[in-house]
Motif scaffolding. Structure first.
Motif, PDB file in Angstrom:
ATOM      1  N   ARG A  19       1.184  -7.913  -1.509  1.00 31.99           N
ATOM      2  CA  ARG A  19       2.239  -7.465  -2.424  1.00 31.99           C
ATOM      3  C   ARG A  19       1.722  -6.311  -3.286  1.00 31.99           C
ATOM      4  O   ARG A  19       2.422  -5.314  -3.512  1.00 31.99           O
ATOM      5  CB  ARG A  19       2.695  -8.636  -3.304  1.00 31.99           C
ATOM      6  CG  ARG A  19       3.655  -8.278  -4.390  1.00 31.99           C
ATOM      7  CD  ARG A  19       5.042  -8.082  -3.871  1.00 31.99           C
ATOM      8  NE  ARG A  19       5.943  -7.925  -5.003  1.00 31.99           N
ATOM      9  CZ  ARG A  19       6.864  -6.993  -5.070  1.00 31.99           C
ATOM     10  NH1 ARG A  19       7.059  -6.196  -4.062  1.00 31.99           N
ATOM     11  NH2 ARG A  19       7.632  -6.893  -6.113  1.00 31.99           N
ATOM     12  N   VAL A  20       0.481  -6.418  -3.770  1.00 30.96           N
ATOM     13  CA  VAL A  20      -0.090  -5.359  -4.609  1.00 30.96           C
ATOM     14  C   VAL A  20      -0.277  -4.083  -3.793  1.00 30.96           C
ATOM     15  O   VAL A  20       0.033  -2.979  -4.256  1.00 30.96           O
ATOM     16  CB  VAL A  20      -1.422  -5.828  -5.234  1.00 30.96           C
ATOM     17  CG1 VAL A  20      -2.082  -4.707  -6.021  1.00 30.96           C
ATOM     18  CG2 VAL A  20      -1.197  -7.038  -6.143  1.00 30.96           C
TER      19      VAL A  20
ATOM     20  N   THR B 298       1.416  -3.170  -1.182  1.00 28.75           N
ATOM     21  CA  THR B 298       2.754  -2.616  -0.949  1.00 28.75           C
ATOM     22  C   THR B 298       3.209  -1.803  -2.159  1.00 28.75           C
ATOM     23  O   THR B 298       3.774  -0.707  -2.015  1.00 28.75           O
ATOM     24  CB  THR B 298       3.758  -3.744  -0.653  1.00 28.75           C
ATOM     25  OG1 THR B 298       3.300  -4.483   0.473  1.00 28.75           O
ATOM     26  CG2 THR B 298       5.145  -3.208  -0.390  1.00 28.75           C
ATOM     27  N   GLU B 299       2.941  -2.314  -3.364  1.00 26.38           N
ATOM     28  CA  GLU B 299       3.307  -1.572  -4.575  1.00 26.38           C
ATOM     29  C   GLU B 299       2.500  -0.286  -4.690  1.00 26.38           C
ATOM     30  O   GLU B 299       3.027   0.746  -5.110  1.00 26.38           O
ATOM     31  CB  GLU B 299       3.087  -2.449  -5.815  1.00 26.38           C
ATOM     32  CG  GLU B 299       4.103  -3.563  -5.969  1.00 26.38           C
ATOM     33  CD  GLU B 299       5.510  -3.041  -6.204  1.00 26.38           C
ATOM     34  OE1 GLU B 299       5.682  -2.125  -7.049  1.00 26.38           O
ATOM     35  OE2 GLU B 299       6.442  -3.543  -5.555  1.00 26.38           O
ATOM     36  N   ILE B 300       1.220  -0.325  -4.311  1.00 22.85           N
ATOM     37  CA  ILE B 300       0.391   0.884  -4.338  1.00 22.85           C
ATOM     38  C   ILE B 300       0.975   1.936  -3.400  1.00 22.85           C
ATOM     39  O   ILE B 300       1.081   3.119  -3.757  1.00 22.85           O
ATOM     40  CB  ILE B 300      -1.071   0.558  -3.968  1.00 22.85           C
ATOM     41  CG1 ILE B 300      -1.722  -0.262  -5.086  1.00 22.85           C
ATOM     42  CG2 ILE B 300      -1.873   1.826  -3.697  1.00 22.85           C
ATOM     43  CD1 ILE B 300      -3.094  -0.810  -4.741  1.00 22.85           C
ATOM     44  N   GLU B 301       1.375   1.517  -2.199  1.00 28.81           N
ATOM     45  CA  GLU B 301       1.968   2.452  -1.237  1.00 28.81           C
ATOM     46  C   GLU B 301       3.271   3.041  -1.769  1.00 28.81           C
ATOM     47  O   GLU B 301       3.543   4.230  -1.602  1.00 28.81           O
ATOM     48  CB  GLU B 301       2.196   1.748   0.107  1.00 28.81           C
ATOM     49  CG  GLU B 301       0.905   1.402   0.817  1.00 28.81           C
ATOM     50  CD  GLU B 301       1.115   0.478   2.012  1.00 28.81           C
ATOM     51  OE1 GLU B 301       2.212  -0.122   2.149  1.00 28.81           O
ATOM     52  OE2 GLU B 301       0.169   0.353   2.804  1.00 28.81           O
ATOM     53  N   LYS B 302       4.075   2.220  -2.428  1.00 24.00           N
ATOM     54  CA  LYS B 302       5.343   2.697  -2.996  1.00 24.00           C
ATOM     55  C   LYS B 302       5.076   3.767  -4.061  1.00 24.00           C
ATOM     56  O   LYS B 302       5.728   4.822  -4.075  1.00 24.00           O
ATOM     57  CB  LYS B 302       6.117   1.526  -3.610  1.00 24.00           C
ATOM     58  CG  LYS B 302       7.445   1.917  -4.227  1.00 24.00           C
ATOM     59  CD  LYS B 302       8.165   0.735  -4.816  1.00 24.00           C
ATOM     60  CE  LYS B 302       7.677   0.572  -6.232  1.00 24.00           C
ATOM     61  NZ  LYS B 302       8.416  -0.427  -7.009  1.00 24.00           N
ATOM     62  N   HIS B 303       4.088   3.525  -4.919  1.00 22.42           N
ATOM     63  CA  HIS B 303       3.769   4.503  -5.964  1.00 22.42           C
ATOM     64  C   HIS B 303       3.133   5.762  -5.369  1.00 22.42           C
ATOM     65  O   HIS B 303       3.324   6.859  -5.902  1.00 22.42           O
ATOM     66  CB  HIS B 303       2.862   3.884  -7.024  1.00 22.42           C
ATOM     67  CG  HIS B 303       3.589   2.954  -7.944  1.00 22.42           C
ATOM     68  ND1 HIS B 303       4.454   3.392  -8.920  1.00 22.42           N
ATOM     69  CD2 HIS B 303       3.596   1.603  -8.029  1.00 22.42           C
ATOM     70  CE1 HIS B 303       4.960   2.348  -9.567  1.00 22.42           C
ATOM     71  NE2 HIS B 303       4.446   1.253  -9.042  1.00 22.42           N
ATOM     72  N   ALA B 304       2.407   5.633  -4.277  1.00 24.04           N
ATOM     73  CA  ALA B 304       1.831   6.810  -3.609  1.00 24.04           C
ATOM     74  C   ALA B 304       2.946   7.691  -3.056  1.00 24.04           C
ATOM     75  O   ALA B 304       2.880   8.933  -3.157  1.00 24.04           O
ATOM     76  CB  ALA B 304       0.877   6.377  -2.501  1.00 24.04           C
ATOM     77  N   ARG B 305       3.991   7.095  -2.483  1.00 16.48           N
ATOM     78  CA  ARG B 305       5.132   7.872  -1.992  1.00 16.48           C
ATOM     79  C   ARG B 305       5.837   8.578  -3.152  1.00 16.48           C
ATOM     80  O   ARG B 305       6.212   9.738  -3.046  1.00 16.48           O
ATOM     81  CB  ARG B 305       6.122   6.960  -1.243  1.00 16.48           C
ATOM     82  CG  ARG B 305       5.690   6.608   0.163  1.00 16.48           C
ATOM     83  CD  ARG B 305       6.807   5.920   0.945  1.00 16.48           C
ATOM     84  NE  ARG B 305       7.286   4.693   0.312  1.00 16.48           N
ATOM     85  CZ  ARG B 305       6.740   3.482   0.480  1.00 16.48           C
ATOM     86  NH1 ARG B 305       5.696   3.336   1.268  1.00 16.48           N
ATOM     87  NH2 ARG B 305       7.235   2.424  -0.117  1.00 16.48           N
TER      88      ARG B 305
END
Length: 86
Positions: free
Chosen positions: A7-8, A10-17
């Protein structure tokens, strides 16, 4: 409640986008969020490795202190057993 590693990440990837598509201010916010999420992951790994508290052996307990007897002073003009005897 523990958050799963997936989950963490996934959030890192979302913020990278978001950092790639946003302006300078949004990019800095996303990078700060990524840093916080990375710290969360790294702190979660270090926590179980914390040393356990040491137990004090019973044989090392201090010897009991002797009880001193109290001697009351007898003075003229004192108020009796008051703490404020002068």
């Amino acid at each position: 409640m523990a958050v799963g590693h997936e989950r963490v990440i996934t959030e890192i990837e979302k913020h990278a986008r978001q950092a790639r598509t946003g302006d300078e201010a949004k990019m800095r916010q996303s990078i700060a969020a990524i840093r916080a999420l990375c710290d969360l992951l790294l702190d979660g790994e270090e926590q179980p490795a914390a040393p356990a508290p040491r137990a004090i052996p019973l044989a090392a307990s201090p010897a009991p202190q002797p009880v001193l007897t109290e001697k009351k002073l007898k003075e003229d003009g004192a108020n009796g057993d008051s703490l404020f005897e002068f």
